[in-house]
Design a protein around this motif. Structure first.
Motif, PDB file in Angstrom:
ATOM      1  N   UNK A  18       0.722  -1.214  -0.047  1.00 56.29           N
ATOM      2  CA  UNK A  18      -0.118   0.098   0.179  1.00 56.29           C
ATOM      3  C   UNK A  18       0.838   1.276  -0.082  1.00 56.29           C
ATOM      4  N   UNK A  19       0.630   1.878  -0.857  1.00 54.33           N
ATOM      5  CA  UNK A  19       1.342   3.644  -0.836  1.00 54.33           C
ATOM      6  C   UNK A  19       0.450   4.391  -0.030  1.00 54.33           C
ATOM      7  N   UNK A  20       0.775   4.997   1.336  1.00 54.63           N
ATOM      8  CA  UNK A  20       0.061   5.873   1.834  1.00 54.63           C
ATOM      9  C   UNK A  20      -0.683   7.014   1.022  1.00 54.63           C
ATOM     10  N   UNK A  21      -1.586   7.846   1.464  1.00 49.96           N
ATOM     11  CA  UNK A  21      -2.257   8.649   0.795  1.00 49.96           C
ATOM     12  C   UNK A  21      -2.030   9.933   1.729  1.00 49.96           C
ATOM     13  N   UNK A  22      -2.883  10.937   1.804  1.00 49.13           N
ATOM     14  CA  UNK A  22      -2.938  12.137   2.482  1.00 49.13           C
ATOM     15  C   UNK A  22      -2.939  11.918   3.876  1.00 49.13           C
ATOM     16  N   UNK A  23      -2.585  12.860   4.542  1.00 51.11           N
ATOM     17  CA  UNK A  23      -2.361  12.757   5.922  1.00 51.11           C
ATOM     18  C   UNK A  23      -3.875  13.027   6.621  1.00 51.11           C
ATOM     19  N   UNK A  24      -4.114  12.050   7.549  1.00 52.33           N
ATOM     20  CA  UNK A  24      -5.470  12.049   8.383  1.00 52.33           C
ATOM     21  C   UNK A  24      -5.342  12.704   9.678  1.00 52.33           C
ATOM     22  N   UNK A  25      -4.421  12.205  10.553  1.00 56.53           N
ATOM     23  CA  UNK A  25      -4.390  12.504  12.067  1.00 56.53           C
ATOM     24  C   UNK A  25      -2.785  12.620  12.437  1.00 56.53           C
ATOM     25  N   UNK A  26      -2.336  13.454  12.911  1.00 58.91           N
ATOM     26  CA  UNK A  26      -1.031  13.684  13.496  1.00 58.91           C
ATOM     27  C   UNK A  26      -0.961  13.988  14.999  1.00 58.91           C
ATOM     28  N   UNK A  27       0.004  13.600  15.718  1.00 57.05           N
ATOM     29  CA  UNK A  27       0.436  13.813  17.063  1.00 57.05           C
ATOM     30  C   UNK A  27       1.545  14.338  17.298  1.00 57.05           C
ATOM     31  N   UNK A  28       1.767  15.380  18.163  1.00 58.10           N
ATOM     32  CA  UNK A  28       3.169  15.989  18.426  1.00 58.10           C
ATOM     33  C   UNK A  28       3.341  15.992  20.060  1.00 58.10           C
ATOM     34  N   UNK A  29       4.483  15.429  20.528  1.00 59.40           N
ATOM     35  CA  UNK A  29       4.668  15.494  22.023  1.00 59.40           C
ATOM     36  C   UNK A  29       3.455  15.109  22.545  1.00 59.40           C
ATOM     37  N   UNK A  30       2.559  13.988  22.281  1.00 57.18           N
ATOM     38  CA  UNK A  30       1.394  13.796  22.876  1.00 57.18           C
ATOM     39  C   UNK A  30       1.637  13.056  24.119  1.00 57.18           C
ATOM     40  N   UNK A  31       1.127  13.523  25.270  1.00 59.70           N
ATOM     41  CA  UNK A  31       1.037  12.605  26.553  1.00 59.70           C
ATOM     42  C   UNK A  31      -0.481  12.219  26.741  1.00 59.70           C
ATOM     43  N   UNK A  32      -0.537  11.038  27.222  1.00 63.48           N
ATOM     44  CA  UNK A  32      -1.960  10.404  27.268  1.00 63.48           C
ATOM     45  C   UNK A  32      -1.907   9.608  28.597  1.00 63.48           C
ATOM     46  N   UNK A  33      -3.554   9.441  28.987  1.00 62.26           N
ATOM     47  CA  UNK A  33      -3.753   8.740  30.254  1.00 62.26           C
ATOM     48  C   UNK A  33      -5.108   8.842  30.581  1.00 62.26           C
ATOM     49  N   UNK A  59       9.602   8.231  26.678  1.00 66.05           N
ATOM     50  CA  UNK A  59      10.649   9.339  27.126  1.00 66.05           C
ATOM     51  C   UNK A  59      10.286  10.813  26.359  1.00 66.05           C
ATOM     52  N   UNK A  60      10.015  10.765  25.343  1.00 66.44           N
ATOM     53  CA  UNK A  60      10.201  12.130  24.716  1.00 66.44           C
ATOM     54  C   UNK A  60       8.718  12.329  24.070  1.00 66.44           C
ATOM     55  N   UNK A  61       7.734  11.704  24.723  1.00 67.99           N
ATOM     56  CA  UNK A  61       6.382  11.919  24.207  1.00 67.99           C
ATOM     57  C   UNK A  61       6.129  11.002  22.897  1.00 67.99           C
ATOM     58  N   UNK A  62       4.980  11.190  22.419  1.00 71.83           N
ATOM     59  CA  UNK A  62       4.583  10.304  21.253  1.00 71.83           C
ATOM     60  C   UNK A  62       4.400  11.295  20.026  1.00 71.83           C
ATOM     61  N   UNK A  63       5.254  11.063  18.977  1.00 69.17           N
ATOM     62  CA  UNK A  63       4.817  11.801  17.690  1.00 69.17           C
ATOM     63  C   UNK A  63       4.807  10.883  16.702  1.00 69.17           C
ATOM     64  N   UNK A  64       3.607  11.087  15.787  1.00 63.12           N
ATOM     65  CA  UNK A  64       3.141  10.197  14.893  1.00 63.12           C
ATOM     66  C   UNK A  64       2.334  10.819  14.091  1.00 63.12           C
ATOM     67  N   UNK A  65       2.100  10.023  12.772  1.00 62.97           N
ATOM     68  CA  UNK A  65       1.414  10.772  11.697  1.00 62.97           C
ATOM     69  C   UNK A  65       0.648   9.282  10.971  1.00 62.97           C
ATOM     70  N   UNK A  66      -0.721   9.429  10.783  1.00 63.24           N
ATOM     71  CA  UNK A  66      -1.492   8.563  10.146  1.00 63.24           C
ATOM     72  C   UNK A  66      -2.069   9.079   8.916  1.00 63.24           C
ATOM     73  N   UNK A  67      -1.770   8.535   7.911  1.00 62.03           N
ATOM     74  CA  UNK A  67      -2.258   8.725   6.669  1.00 62.03           C
ATOM     75  C   UNK A  67      -2.947   7.844   5.806  1.00 62.03           C
ATOM     76  N   UNK A  68      -3.845   7.976   4.947  1.00 59.77           N
ATOM     77  CA  UNK A  68      -4.458   6.929   4.274  1.00 59.77           C
ATOM     78  C   UNK A  68      -3.894   5.676   3.659  1.00 59.77           C
ATOM     79  N   UNK A  69      -4.372   4.648   4.248  1.00 58.68           N
ATOM     80  CA  UNK A  69      -3.848   3.252   3.675  1.00 58.68           C
ATOM     81  C   UNK A  69      -2.818   2.929   5.000  1.00 58.68           C
ATOM     82  N   UNK A  70      -2.629   3.727   5.658  1.00 58.52           N
ATOM     83  CA  UNK A  70      -1.273   3.401   6.775  1.00 58.52           C
ATOM     84  C   UNK A  70      -1.914   2.384   7.858  1.00 58.52           C
ATOM     85  N   UNK A  71      -0.886   1.796   8.284  1.00 52.65           N
ATOM     86  CA  UNK A  71      -1.156   0.741   9.537  1.00 52.65           C
ATOM     87  C   UNK A  71      -0.172   0.808  10.817  1.00 52.65           C
ATOM     88  N   UNK A  72      -0.637   1.266  12.088  1.00 54.04           N
ATOM     89  CA  UNK A  72       0.416   1.323  12.852  1.00 54.04           C
ATOM     90  C   UNK A  72      -0.041   0.281  14.138  1.00 54.04           C
TER      91      UNK A  72
END
Length: 514
Positions: free
Chosen positions: A261-276, A305-318
């Motif tokens: 799969x070739x990922x498409x456009x960006x859908x969701x992004x996180x930067x320095x995300x802390x969660x709980x 340690x440095x928070x969560x940074x991620x990007x989800x694009x069309x067709x991606x899997x994490x």
């Protein structure tokens, strides 16, 4: 009767036994004849829905009475009705949430011993020994409500080991455990069996964990009775391919090739995300010391340690991986818009937001339906309707779709995930694996752009597992993004997901762009 010393290994006799739940037309188990001698160790296999969990519940005496279902034939433990053989059987349920009783870890493990009349002076040494054996290294006063699903599984097993039953019944005991936890639980069970000589029956789809610990493998037929019974090596050789066709996991099972799969456009992004889990807080964004579990304004915080940074694009899997309690489910809920971030940024890109707010946790239920679909770790937490068909129709109906479109989507999902024969059944009477497939299907029914799955392969046989893999691969090709919290390495490989290991820092994949 008060507990006396070491357990006496129990004998099991099943003669033409069957059970049918009141809310289902079909028999969960039928025409089962089986003998298990005292001290035998049995691995019980079979397709998803073949009745394995029902057999264990029957042997433990917890199936209920005439209002709950109908039985046929005879099922005896040490010559008695299992419901009257108090303290002889100990059952670890498939759903760990259903087995947590008390508010603190130590009290929960002690509960069974107290009910059996074990002297108080003996209870607490047993509790500590059992917790050590299953690798649940927590204070006795630790709240059970704060445990992850895998930790609850260890807690339930510790309670059983402390009771020292003569018949130890385990229903998928390692399904939600990390690899280290699987090894610890198997070692703990092996040590308990060596010390007590208890009779042992374990249900598990993956045979490798228990193959060397059992002396017998019994395979239930999907249509009733026993498909195979004998020594592990003899049964698993399966020269005729009968077990493979029935969905039994065999040691040489191949993993499908991942989709390209070739990922498409960006859908969701996180930067320095802390969660709980806890109240959301607004804080100045900054890097923090390396800790994976700490408190922020009274809220439990899970982060790399440095928070969560991620990007989800069309067709991606994490794939979110890591040890039990690392925060996989919590991060999944946060990415799914069901928990607000504690700090950092989580933003839906324009393609996903499509006019809604950019923070998913601010979306209304209707706005989530077509954007992000979540499948919880416990499928019963999201069951709403009285039939499987109505459960699948709930989301499309909430979108206001025409009746013919609702029917078309529901029928397609029933066939795709092998639930058509159960369309009119009450969802709560399904097996654990069937409930899992139903929960995935309900999320698919509204066709969300992002699908968030927590332990999606729990309870699946080889055939239904392959069906889920094929479904997820197809979604990726259509441009849907997939996030999964899982310990199933084969599943991660088969869907071609990038891995983000929580609690292990950069070397495990922080900053992954899927």
């Amino acid at each position: 009767m008060p507990h006396q010393g070491q357990p006496v290994p129990a004998a099991v006799r099943v003669d033409g036994w069957g059970w049918r739940y009141s809310a289902r037309a079909a028999w969960a188990v039928r025409e089962l004849t089986l003998r298990v001698e005292p001290g035998e160790r049995v691995l019980l296999l079979g397709a998803s829905g073949a009745g394995k969990s029902t057999v264990l519940a029957g042997l433990a005496g917890v199936l209920g009475g005439e209002d709950d279902g109908e039985s046929a034939g005879a099922l005896l433990v040490d010559g008695r009705d299992p419901a009257r053989a108090r303290g002889v059987s100990g059952l670890l349920l498939q759903d760990p949430d259903a087995q947590v009783i008390l508010a603190r870890v130590g009290d929960d493990v002690a509960f069974g011993c107290e009910n059996l009349g074990v002297p108080r002076a003996e209870i607490w040494p047993r509790v500590r020994t059992a917790l050590d054996a299953v690798g649940l290294d927590l204070p006795l006063e630790h709240p059970t409500a704060a445990l992850s699903g895998g930790q609850k599984q260890r807690l339930g097993l510790a309670g059983l080991l402390a009771m020292r039953p003569g018949l130890l019944l385990l229903d998928e005991p390692t399904a939600n455990l990390d690899p280290e936890g699987v090894a610890e639980v198997r070692e703990a069970v092996g040590a308990a069996l060596a010390a007590t000589g208890a009779t042992f029956i374990v249900v598990e789809h993956r045979v490798a964990v228990w193959r060397d610990l059992v002396d017998r493998v019994v395979v239930l037929g999907a249509d009733g009775g026993v498909l195979a019974d004998g020594a592990p090596d003899a049964v698993l050789a399966d020269a005729a391919g009968v077990l493979r066709a029935a969905g039994v996991w065999l040691p040489d099972a191949a993993v499908p090739e991942p989709p390209v799969v070739v990922p498409g456009e960006r859908l969701l992004s996180a930067e320095a995300l802390a969660f709980g889990r806890g109240p959301a807080v607004v804080r100045r964004r900054r890097r923090r010391p390396a800790r994976s579990d700490r408190s922020v304004d009274g809220a439990a915080l899970h982060a790399l340690p440095d928070r969560v940074d991620l990007t989800l694009a069309e067709g991606s899997a994490l794939a979110l991986t890591g040890r039990n309690g690392a925060g996989k489910s919590t991060l999944a809920l946060t990415l799914g818009g069901l928990l607000p971030p504690l700090d950092g940024r989580l933003e839906a890109e324009a393609l996903l937001a499509a006019g809604a707010a950019h923070e998913p946790s601010q979306w209304r239920s209707r706005e989530l339906l077509t954007r992000i679909g979540s499948v919880f770790q416990n499928p019963e937490h999201q069951l709403l309707a009285s039939t499987v068909r109505d459960e699948l129709a709930a989301g499309p109906r909430a979108l206001g779709l025409p009746d013919d479109e609702v029917r078309r989507r529901v029928d397609e999902l029933l066939d795709r995930l092998r639930l058509a024969a159960l369309a009119d059944a009450n969802p709560f009477t399904l097996s654990g694996g069937q409930k899992r497939r139903l929960s995935v299907a309900t999320a698919l029914a509204t066709r969300p752009r992002i699908l968030v799955l927590d332990e999606p392969t729990f309870g699946q046989d080889a055939n239904t597992w392959a069906g889920l893999v094929e479904t997820i691969a197809g979604l990726r090709r259509e441009g849907h993004a997939v996030v999964t919290a899982t310990h199933d390495a084969e599943f991660v490989a088969a869907i071609g997901a990038e891995s983000l290991r929580l609690g292990a820092g950069r070397e495990a994949g922080q900053g992954v762009v899927a």
